[in-house]
Design a protein around this motif. Structure first.
Motif, short mmCIF file in Angstrom:
data_model
loop_
_atom_site.label_atom_id
_atom_site.label_comp_id
_atom_site.label_asym_id
_atom_site.label_seq_id
_atom_site.Cartn_x
_atom_site.Cartn_y
_atom_site.Cartn_z
N GLU A 121 5.65 3.62 11.84
CA GLU A 121 4.90 4.87 11.88
C GLU A 121 5.83 6.04 12.12
O GLU A 121 5.68 7.12 11.53
CB GLU A 121 3.82 4.80 12.96
N ALA A 122 6.83 5.86 13.00
CA ALA A 122 7.80 6.92 13.26
C ALA A 122 8.65 7.20 12.02
O ALA A 122 8.91 8.37 11.68
CB ALA A 122 8.69 6.53 14.44
N PHE A 123 9.09 6.16 11.33
CA PHE A 123 9.84 6.34 10.08
C PHE A 123 8.97 7.04 9.04
O PHE A 123 9.42 7.96 8.35
CB PHE A 123 10.30 4.99 9.53
N HIS A 124 7.71 6.61 8.93
CA HIS A 124 6.80 7.22 7.96
C HIS A 124 6.64 8.72 8.20
O HIS A 124 6.64 9.51 7.25
CB HIS A 124 5.43 6.54 8.01
N GLU A 125 6.48 9.10 9.45
CA GLU A 125 6.28 10.52 9.77
C GLU A 125 7.43 11.37 9.24
O GLU A 125 7.22 12.43 8.66
CB GLU A 125 6.13 10.69 11.28
N ARG A 126 8.64 10.89 9.40
CA ARG A 126 9.82 11.64 8.94
C ARG A 126 9.92 11.65 7.41
O ARG A 126 10.17 12.69 6.79
CB ARG A 126 11.08 11.05 9.56
N VAL A 127 9.70 10.49 6.79
CA VAL A 127 9.80 10.40 5.33
C VAL A 127 8.65 11.18 4.68
O VAL A 127 8.85 11.85 3.65
CB VAL A 127 9.78 8.93 4.88
N ARG A 128 7.46 11.11 5.26
CA ARG A 128 6.33 11.86 4.71
C ARG A 128 6.65 13.35 4.66
O ARG A 128 6.40 14.02 3.64
CB ARG A 128 5.07 11.62 5.56
N ALA A 129 7.22 13.90 5.72
CA ALA A 129 7.57 15.32 5.75
C ALA A 129 8.57 15.66 4.65
O ALA A 129 8.48 16.71 4.00
CB ALA A 129 8.12 15.70 7.12
N VAL B 176 -2.03 9.37 9.17
CA VAL B 176 -2.51 10.46 10.02
C VAL B 176 -4.01 10.39 10.20
O VAL B 176 -4.54 10.51 11.31
CB VAL B 176 -2.12 11.83 9.42
N SER B 177 -4.72 10.20 9.09
CA SER B 177 -6.19 10.29 9.12
C SER B 177 -6.87 8.96 9.41
O SER B 177 -8.05 8.93 9.78
CB SER B 177 -6.70 10.82 7.77
N GLY B 178 -6.17 7.85 9.22
CA GLY B 178 -6.78 6.53 9.39
C GLY B 178 -6.49 5.91 10.73
O GLY B 178 -6.11 6.58 11.70
N THR C 269 0.81 -1.23 0.00
CA THR C 269 0.00 0.00 0.00
C THR C 269 0.84 1.28 0.00
O THR C 269 0.34 2.35 0.34
CB THR C 269 -0.95 0.01 1.22
N GLY C 270 2.12 1.18 -0.38
CA GLY C 270 2.93 2.38 -0.56
C GLY C 270 3.28 3.11 0.73
O GLY C 270 3.07 2.61 1.85
N GLU C 271 3.81 4.31 0.56
CA GLU C 271 4.28 5.12 1.68
C GLU C 271 3.16 5.74 2.49
O GLU C 271 3.34 6.10 3.65
CB GLU C 271 5.22 6.22 1.17
N GLY C 272 1.99 5.88 1.90
CA GLY C 272 0.89 6.54 2.61
C GLY C 272 0.69 7.96 2.15
O GLY C 272 0.39 8.85 2.94
N LEU C 273 0.85 8.18 0.85
CA LEU C 273 0.68 9.49 0.22
C LEU C 273 -0.39 9.35 -0.85
O LEU C 273 -0.16 8.72 -1.89
CB LEU C 273 1.98 9.98 -0.40
#
Length: 294
Positions: A95-103, A120-122, A41-45
């Motif tokens: 989730e912590a890695f995602h938060e940094r990469v998402r930014a 974030v929303s789910g 499901t990808g990076e979450g973007l």
């Protein structure tokens, strides 16, 4: 002007769609007569669920090749996912890695803040555990799991039997990454390459490139195994998450583009730094003087 995070679509087989997020991570939708299977499901973007529902009205089961943040990001749009038991339990870290990469990706691609960001929303989904050889009968199209340890201990591939296609996740990639805490050794990953040679399919794909590979292509990765075992390599760290470090072995010519699907490199876990004779003499002298070598 900020852009909305969206997914790119390509139908690569009569029953298989490739979906690519803005971070260049690929998911695959496999359809049958009764149901559909979404692999990764990808990076979450971006809104993956709406994208999938635009392709099929069939009930969708979500399965994950492994636990990394660039494969689980949009699974927060579904109430339930399947993942190997060995790879389960890493959600806080990812989730912590995602938060940094998402930014970083929002800044890099100037993405709109009101784009869909499912982590974030789910809500974190409930998890069912995949087993090796498990079959998902979609109705006239069976997808079967196969254990492919290496990148992670619990990595899974998915054989789309009707299309003779293997969705391999990150089991084999142009720059093979075995530097994670739960990655296998090079020797263990070599065994996975041999397993892939024996499976019944014609073409395999990974989650970060569009190129389709055959079993014959696996020979180059087996050459990479032998090269990496003999090569000293050099130290490497991840650009996005610098605490992730390893020992990089590059078999390809130094002028080849590392982003090429034909590149061959491998990153294993960091190796202890070898002290030179001069360093050891300085350290021994320091110890005899009751001081510390710098």
């Amino acid at each position: 002007m900020p852009q909305t995070a969206e997914w790119k679509l390509a139908q690569i087989r009569p029953t298989v769609w490739r979906l690519t997020d803005v971070g260049d991570n690929r998911s695959f939708l496999v359809t049958g007569e009764k149901s559909a299977l979404l692999v990764d499901t990808g990076e979450g973007l971006g809104d993956l669920r709406a994208t999938v529902e635009g392709l099929t009205s069939l009930p969708v089961t979500v399965v994950l090749t492994h636990h990394h943040h660039d494969h689980i990001g949009c699974c927060y749009q579904w109430p339930e996912v399947w993942l190997s038991e060995v790879d389960d339990g890493q959600w806080d870290q990812e989730e912590a890695f995602h938060e940094r990469v998402r930014a970083q990706l929002i800044e890099k691609y100037d993405l709109s803040e009101d784009s869909c960001y499912p982590v974030v929303s789910g809500k974190r989904p409930a998890v069912k555990h995949l087993t090796d050889g498990q079959a998902f009968d979609l109705g006239g199209n069976v997808v079967r799991t196969v254990s492919l340890p290496g990148h992670t201990l619990g990595g899974m591939g998915f054989l789309v039997e009707g299309e003779r296609l293997l969705l391999a996740g990150d089991a084999v990639t142009p720059i093979m990454t075995l530097f994670y805490e739960d990655s296998t050794s090079i020797d263990e990953w070599e065994n996975t390459l041999h397993i892939m040679q024996e499976l019944d399919y014609e073409v395999w794909v990974n989650a970060h490139y569009d190129k389709e590979y055959t079993k014959a292509d696996l020979d180059s990765w087996l050459e990479l195994v032998e090269f990496s075992k003999a090569d000293r390599g050099f130290r490497w760290e991840n650009d996005s998450l610098p605490e992730l470090k390893g020992q990089l072995h590059v078999m390809s010519p130094m002028d080849m583009d590392p982003d090429s699907p034909d590149y061959r490199g491998l990153i294993e876990k960091p190796k202890p730094r070898k002290h030179t004779g001069r360093r050891r003499r300085r350290q021994k002298a320091a110890e005899s003087n009751g001081t510390e070598a710098d």
